[in-house]
Structure formats: structure tokens, C-alpha cells
Enzyme design. Structure first.
Site, short mmCIF file in Angstrom:
data_model
loop_
_atom_site.label_atom_id
_atom_site.label_comp_id
_atom_site.label_asym_id
_atom_site.label_seq_id
_atom_site.Cartn_x
_atom_site.Cartn_y
_atom_site.Cartn_z
N LYS A 1 14.45 -13.13 131.31
CA LYS A 1 13.74 -11.85 131.21
C LYS A 1 12.84 -11.76 129.97
CE LYS A 1 16.91 -8.94 133.84
NZ LYS A 1 17.80 -7.77 133.81
N ALA B 1 20.49 -5.52 129.43
CA ALA B 1 20.94 -4.33 130.16
C ALA B 1 21.19 -3.19 129.18
CB ALA B 1 22.20 -4.65 130.96
N SER C 1 23.34 -14.16 144.63
CA SER C 1 22.72 -12.84 144.41
C SER C 1 22.55 -12.06 145.72
CB SER C 1 21.34 -13.02 143.77
OG SER C 1 20.67 -11.78 143.74
N LEU C 2 22.79 -10.77 145.65
CA LEU C 2 22.64 -9.90 146.83
C LEU C 2 21.22 -9.36 146.94
CD1 LEU C 2 25.97 -7.89 146.49
CD2 LEU C 2 25.50 -9.91 147.90
N THR D 1 15.53 -12.70 136.35
CA THR D 1 16.83 -12.29 135.81
C THR D 1 17.31 -13.27 134.75
OG1 THR D 1 19.00 -11.43 136.43
CG2 THR D 1 18.26 -13.37 137.65
N GLY E 1 27.41 -3.21 124.34
CA GLY E 1 26.52 -4.25 124.87
C GLY E 1 25.08 -3.94 124.51
N ALA E 2 24.49 -4.81 123.68
CA ALA E 2 23.13 -4.56 123.19
C ALA E 2 22.17 -5.64 123.66
CB ALA E 2 23.14 -4.48 121.67
N ASP F 1 14.93 -1.92 135.27
CA ASP F 1 16.36 -1.73 134.97
C ASP F 1 16.65 -0.33 134.43
OD1 ASP F 1 17.26 -4.22 135.80
OD2 ASP F 1 17.00 -5.14 133.83
P1 NAD Z 1 23.04 -10.21 127.69
O1 NAD Z 1 23.73 -11.54 127.53
O2 NAD Z 1 21.59 -10.06 127.38
O3 NAD Z 1 23.81 -9.11 126.79
C1 NAD Z 1 25.21 -8.92 126.81
C2 NAD Z 1 25.61 -8.39 125.43
O4 NAD Z 1 26.99 -8.04 125.48
C3 NAD Z 1 25.45 -9.41 124.30
O5 NAD Z 1 24.71 -8.82 123.25
C4 NAD Z 1 26.88 -9.74 123.90
O6 NAD Z 1 27.00 -10.02 122.50
C5 NAD Z 1 27.59 -8.45 124.26
N1 NAD Z 1 29.02 -8.59 124.48
C6 NAD Z 1 29.65 -9.50 125.26
N2 NAD Z 1 30.99 -9.27 125.24
C7 NAD Z 1 31.19 -8.20 124.45
C8 NAD Z 1 32.35 -7.46 124.07
N3 NAD Z 1 33.57 -7.80 124.52
N4 NAD Z 1 32.20 -6.39 123.25
C9 NAD Z 1 30.98 -6.04 122.80
N5 NAD Z 1 29.83 -6.70 123.14
C10 NAD Z 1 29.95 -7.76 123.95
O7 NAD Z 1 23.36 -9.77 129.19
P2 NAD Z 1 22.60 -8.63 130.02
O8 NAD Z 1 21.42 -9.22 130.70
O9 NAD Z 1 22.43 -7.46 129.14
O10 NAD Z 1 23.67 -8.33 131.16
C11 NAD Z 1 24.91 -7.71 130.85
C12 NAD Z 1 25.60 -7.36 132.16
O11 NAD Z 1 24.82 -6.39 132.85
C13 NAD Z 1 25.75 -8.55 133.12
O12 NAD Z 1 27.03 -8.49 133.71
C14 NAD Z 1 24.70 -8.29 134.18
O13 NAD Z 1 25.07 -8.82 135.44
C15 NAD Z 1 24.70 -6.77 134.21
N6 NAD Z 1 23.45 -6.18 134.71
C16 NAD Z 1 23.57 -5.29 135.73
C17 NAD Z 1 22.42 -4.71 136.22
C18 NAD Z 1 22.54 -3.74 137.37
O14 NAD Z 1 21.51 -3.47 138.00
N7 NAD Z 1 23.71 -3.17 137.65
C19 NAD Z 1 21.16 -5.00 135.69
C20 NAD Z 1 21.10 -5.89 134.61
C21 NAD Z 1 22.26 -6.50 134.14
#
Ligand code: NAD
Length: 295
Positions: free
Chosen positions: A75, A139, A19-20, A71, A135-136, A111
Site C-alpha cells: 500500500k 488500517a 482473498s474474498l 493490499t 494498531g498504528a 479503507d
Molecule cells: P500493519 O502491519 O500495517 O499494522 C499493524 C500494526 O499493529 C503494526 O504497527 C504493529 O506494530 C501493530 N501491532 C501488532 N500487534 C500488536 C499488539 N499486540 N498490540 C499493539 N500493536 C500491535 O497492518 P495493517 O495493514 O494495518 O492491517 C492490520 C489488520 O487490519 C490486518 O489484520 C488486516 O487484515 C486488517 N485490515 C482489515 C481491513 C478491512 O477492510 N476490514 C482493511 C485493512 C486491513
């Protein structure tokens, strides 16, 4: 001169060795002349399940930590161990920052505000008429609420887990109004993208461990702006393709920096200048220079 206080902060999550966030916080603290140490508490390295987050939280508090970032996958798992939640954390049902405030552990979520600030900076005046959010998860929920708060007229949530997409869309409607959110299946993406003003990827697809793109790339249109929450790599296949097509794009680094900016402010009371933190993030995520070829 009175002794300066110090800050001890940590990050609890799985696989967080690379992690950064520690480096981002410690560099910001150095610029502000703070004594600030940031440590990772990696449940994978410790061989602990996410359900042990309460024990780790209690231990961190006993060892004098002032605050923790939280994280994946902790969460939501952390919620039962907290005394109070900020309005944002309560709305999202997820916490990414815990402050130890006297005897209370208070959960916050930065976030959504992180995404909103990055979006306002990186895609000002973006058309928010019809936005597709893929993506639900955690994030996706933060981004969905942020987009509606930024004024998105309508948001369609798509997830391979249809129940998750439906639940998030229902939450968004309850928060923002019955006509402002719906959900659809991945098979509907070509039709959705034909009419979308914007697209956000909030799945992990595009990271090295999840290669590929979360939407059929041939369905993208140049008039659609495209944002990704993934920030390692900075140029995901989705963003690369969108930029080549002429779309306005926004990577996930800004969200990561602005959520850290707010977490740092919560911990120290000092709002750090995001400019140097954004520069640190680009330097830390830049691909290593290729070695010159030997003759
Ligand atoms: P999570 O596992 O809670 O949710 C991911 C969702 O994506 C799931 O509901 C899953 O079913 C869905 N999914 C996966 N592949 C899919 C596809 N091909 N098509 C449709 N839906 C799909 O994960 P999260 O905590 O929400 O994190 C998601 C991403 O966001 C990660 O890569 C994380 O590193 C990134 N993130 C970035 C930040 C940032 O500050 N930039 C902050 C939080 C999370």
C-alpha cells in the site's frame, strides 16, 4: 446493440490466494449485468518482493487492466509509481485502489470511508468521547482519521511499536487539532480501558495466524463499544469476550465490504447496493457446517 465494455481488475498483495475480494466484486458486477473479471496477483506466489509493485503495475496496465486493488505489503510501496493521489490517499500516505486514467495511474484509498460507513451503520449513536485505537499501521491510520472525522473527541493510539503510535498520533493532531489525539504504550491499556467509551482493534491480532487478543480482556468494561478490523474469523476472541460482557460490538466485515463498495464505484462508476454484498460476505466467512456424527 452496441458492444458492452468489460472491466478487468486485479489485486496485488502477498498471500492473497484466499482473498474474498475477487468473489465480492464479481458477484456485485453480475448483479449489475457487467462483464467484470477480477484476478489476484500474489507477490508470494510469484516470488517477488513488495518493491516490485511498480513493475507489476506497469505489466497489468500493458495487459489491459482497468484498475487494481493494492493490499499488504504494497500500500505504501506503490506510491512512487503513481501519477496522482486522491485527497484520502494523500492524507494516509497509502493506496488501496489504483485507477488507470488515460496515461495516468491514480491512487485512491477507500479503507477510511469503508470503516466510517460500517461504523455509522453498525454502531449508530456510539459514544465517541474517549476512544482507544490499538494498531498504528495502514488500517490504524485509516480508522484513526475516520474516527476523528466522525467526531471522536479524543483518540489514544497504542502500538507495540511506540514510534509508530507517536507518528500516527502526531498526524492525527495535525489533521484534527492539538487536543484530539495522543499515544500510549500497551502497558497503559488497563488504565485507558477503564475510562474508554470505545475501543478499536486495528492490529492483525485475532486472525488465525496471530491468535489471542490485542488488549487485556479483563480490563474491558460493558459500557465500552468494541470494533475490530479483523474479519476472518468474524468472531475474534476480542469480539466474543466483549459481546459476552454486554458491550456493543462491530466486526471488520462491514469495513471490508464498504471499502469494496467504494472501490467498485471508482472502477465502474456504479455505486453497488451494499446489502447483497454484506450478505455475500457473511455467507463467505461463515464457518463450514459441522458434519453430522455417524452412529
Ligand atoms: P500493519 O502491519 O500495517 O499494522 C499493524 C500494526 O499493529 C503494526 O504497527 C504493529 O506494530 C501493530 N501491532 C501488532 N500487534 C500488536 C499488539 N499486540 N498490540 C499493539 N500493536 C500491535 O497492518 P495493517 O495493514 O494495518 O492491517 C492490520 C489488520 O487490519 C490486518 O489484520 C488486516 O487484515 C486488517 N485490515 C482489515 C481491513 C478491512 O477492510 N476490514 C482493511 C485493512 C486491513
Amino acid at each position: 446493440m452496441p458492444p458492452r465494455r468489460s472491466h478487468l481488475v486485479g489485486l496485488i498483495g502477498a498471500g492473497i490466494g484466499p482473498s474474498l475480494t475477487p468473489e465480492l466484486h464479481e458477484r456485485a458486477a453480475e448483479r449489475h449485468g457487467l462483464r467484470y473479471v477480477y484476478r489476484t496477483i500474489d507477490i508470494d506466489a510469484l516470488g517477488r518482493p513488495a518493491s516490485d509493485v511498480g513493475t507489476l503495475l506497469a505489466a497489468a496496465r500493458e495487459f489491459g487492466f482497468d484498475a487494481l486493488n493494492i493490499t499488504h505489503p504494497c500500500k505504501r510501496a506503490v506510491l512512487p509509481f503513481l501519477d496522482r493521489l486522491s485527497p484520502e490517499a494523500s492524507l494516509l500516505g497509502a493506496v488501496n485502489t489504483v485507477l488507470f486514467d488515460g496515461s495516468a495511474a491514480v491512487g485512491h484509498n477507500t479503507d477510511g470511508s469503508g470503516f466510517a460507513r460500517s461504523f455509522a451503520r453498525g454502531l449508530p449513536d456510539a459514544d465517541l468521547d474517549r476512544v482507544v485505537l490499538v494498531g498504528a499501521g495502514g488500517a490504524g491510520a485509516a480508522v484513526g482519521h475516520a474516527l476523528l472525522d466522525l467526531g471522536a473527541a479524543h483518540l489514544t493510539v497504542v502500538d507495540t511499536d511506540g514510534a509508530r503510535a507517536g507518528d500516527l498520533a502526531a498526524d492525527l493532531r495535525a489533521h484534527a487539532g492539538a487536543d484530539r489525539a495522543g499515544h500510549a504504550a500497551p502497558a497503559d491499556l488497563p488504565a485507558l480501558l477503564a475510562g474508554a467509551s470505545g475501543l478499536v482493534n486495528a492490529t492483525p491480532v485475532g486472525m488465525a495466524a496471530h491468535p489471542g487478543a490485542p488488549v487485556p480482556l479483563e480490563a474491558l468494561r460493558p459500557r465500552t463499544w468494541v470494533a475490530d478490523v479483523v474479519y476472518r474469523p468474524a468472531d475474534t476472541p476480542l469480539l466474543d469476550h466483549a459481546a459476552a460482557l454486554g458491550c456493543r460490538t462491530l466486526g471488520g466485515a462491514g469495513m471490508a465490504v464498504f471499502q469494496a463498495v467504494e472501490a467498485f464505484r471508482l472502477v465502474t462508476g456504479i455505486a453497488p447496493d451494499p446489502g447483497p454484498m454484506l450478505a455475500d460476505m457473511s455467507a463467505l466467512t461463515a464457518p463450514p457446517p459441522t458434519a453430522p456424527r455417524l452412529p
